[in-house]
Design an enzyme around this catalytic site. Structure first.
Site: not given
Ligand SMILES: NC(=O)C1=CN([C@@H]2O[C@H](COP(=O)(O)OP(=O)(O)OC[C@H]3O[C@@H](n4cnc5c(N)ncnc54)[C@H](O)[C@@H]3O)[C@@H](O)[C@H]2O)C=CC1
Ligand SMILES: O=C([O-])CC(=O)C(=O)O
Length: 325
Positions: A11, A13, A16, A92, A98, A105, A159, A162, A187
């Site tokens: 991911g 591009a 995150i 989301r 989530r 996913n 978390d 936070r 999470h």
């Molecule tokens: N565990 C945690 O604490 C957190 C988790 N997240 C999660 O992280 C993930 C990414 O979030 P963002 O960067 O904001 O999303 P985003 O939509 O900005 O970026 C996701 C990227 O992944 C790429 N992608 C999709 N399928 C792929 C694959 N098979 N292989 C490689 N790349 C692929 C997309 O083209 C996109 O560029 C989401 O599922 C989000 O919910 C977000 C915040 C906190």
């Molecule tokens: O809330 C979401 O979907 C993104 C995330 O995991 C977080 O910010 O903890």
């Protein structure tokens, strides 16, 4: 100078990814003396954007950045990888949990688990960030039978951070003065932020108003991701990337004496959790290994919350078991 290690970011591009890559290349994750070769994995429609990220990484002239591999082929991305941050997945939007992302996913993580199995360094350290992170980590792990299952982890560090920030504000102290915070479980909105062992400057914190703790602090931490989506119109990105750096740094370089961090890791049965479930635990890290902190007293209040998040993780697992190889 150490020899370079290969770090995969999927991911690359995305939101995150854009926050994460520059900090890894700057040495924030693995230290100022550890050169890195970055492997950027994306899907074909995002490859042009990835080229822009590559150009910007080059333009920083980072001394530690010794190479970049940008690809849409998981088999190329995970070749000889030492660290992998699995971020690429759909985020989301407002009103979603989530776990609603599970079907969308899950497939990504079975494909990437297989590629890790077939191509990565056998000691690879994997952090899953893409949601629902715990269960996606389980899917990746179950598709990588030749890799030690303990090398697959998921992120509850955001978390954890936070929870520390909320408590520091409440107690009018600096975040660096707090230690021994724990996030148990998933999470998700069932996670349990446990302050029973919390210390300020090494002293146990007493006299926290239980009503505030139960009805304000816990829901605030559990719902913080949703609050950010509401405020920003997009899910947290810079704070998520920062937490991913913290998670990997703790794992690779160790945790301080007398403190611990929260990591979602395969349960070994500790605290009554079924072995194998990817569960948020308090851990200490040394020499690239984590260890669950044992013998924390669990009150009835804590047990009920640990049971609830455990139950949710079992349900998520049941929904994806068909993807296990
Ligand atoms: N565990 C945690 O604490 C957190 C988790 N997240 C999660 O992280 C993930 C990414 O979030 P963002 O960067 O904001 O999303 P985003 O939509 O900005 O970026 C996701 C990227 O992944 C790429 N992608 C999709 N399928 C792929 C694959 N098979 N292989 C490689 N790349 C692929 C997309 O083209 C996109 O560029 C989401 O599922 C989000 O919910 C977000 C915040 C906190
Ligand atoms: O809330 C979401 O979907 C993104 C995330 O995991 C977080 O910010 O903890």
């Amino acid at each position: 100078m150490k020899s370079p290690v290969r770090v995969v970011v999927t991911g690359a591009a995305g939101q995150i990814g854009y926050q994460l890559l520059f900090r890894i290349a700057a040495g924030n994750m693995l230290g100022d003396d550890q050169p890195v070769i970055l492997h950027l994995l994306e899907i074909p429609p995002a490859m042009q954007a990835v080229q822009g990220v590559v150009m910007e990484l080059e333009d920083c002239a980072f001394p530690l950045l010794q190479g970049i591999v940008a690809t849409d082929d998981a088999n190329v991305a995970f070749k000889d990888a030492d660290y992998a941050l699995l971020v690429g997945a759909m985020p989301r939007g407002p009103g979603m949990e989530r776990s609603d992302l599970l079907k969308k996913n899950a497939e990504i993580f079975s494909v990437q688990g297989k590629a890790i199995n077939n191509h990565a360094n056998k000691d690879i350290k994997v952090l899953v960030v893409g949601n629902p992170a715990n269960t996606n980590a389980l899917i990746a792990q179950q598709n990588a039978p030749n890799i030690n299952p303990a090398q697959f982890t998921a992120m509850v560090r955001l978390d954890h951070n936070r929870a520390i920030a909320q408590m520091a504000d409440k107690l009018s102290v600096g975040t660096h003065e707090l230690s021994n915070m724990t996030i148990w479980g998933n999470h998700s909105s069932t996670q349990y932020p446990d302050i029973s062992q919390l210390k300020v400057n090494g002293e146990v914190v007493k006299d926290i108003d239980h009503n505030w703790y139960e009805n304000d602090f816990i829901p605030t931490v559990q719902q913080r991701g949703a609050a950010i989506i509401k405020a920003r119109g997009a899910s947290s990105a810079a704070s998520a990337a920062s937490a991913a750096i913290d998670h990997m740094k703790s794992w690779a370089l160790g945790t301080p004496d007398k403190d611990w961090v929260s990591m979602a890791i395969p349960s070994d049965g500790s605290y009554g959790i079924e072995p194998g479930v990817i569960f948020g635990y308090p851990v200490t890290c040394a020499n690239g290994q984590y260890r669950i902190v044992q013998d924390i007293p669990i009150s009835d209040f804590s047990q009920q919350r640990i049971d609830a998040t455990n139950q949710e993780l079992r349900e998520e697992r049941a929904a994806v078991e068909h993807l296990f190889s």
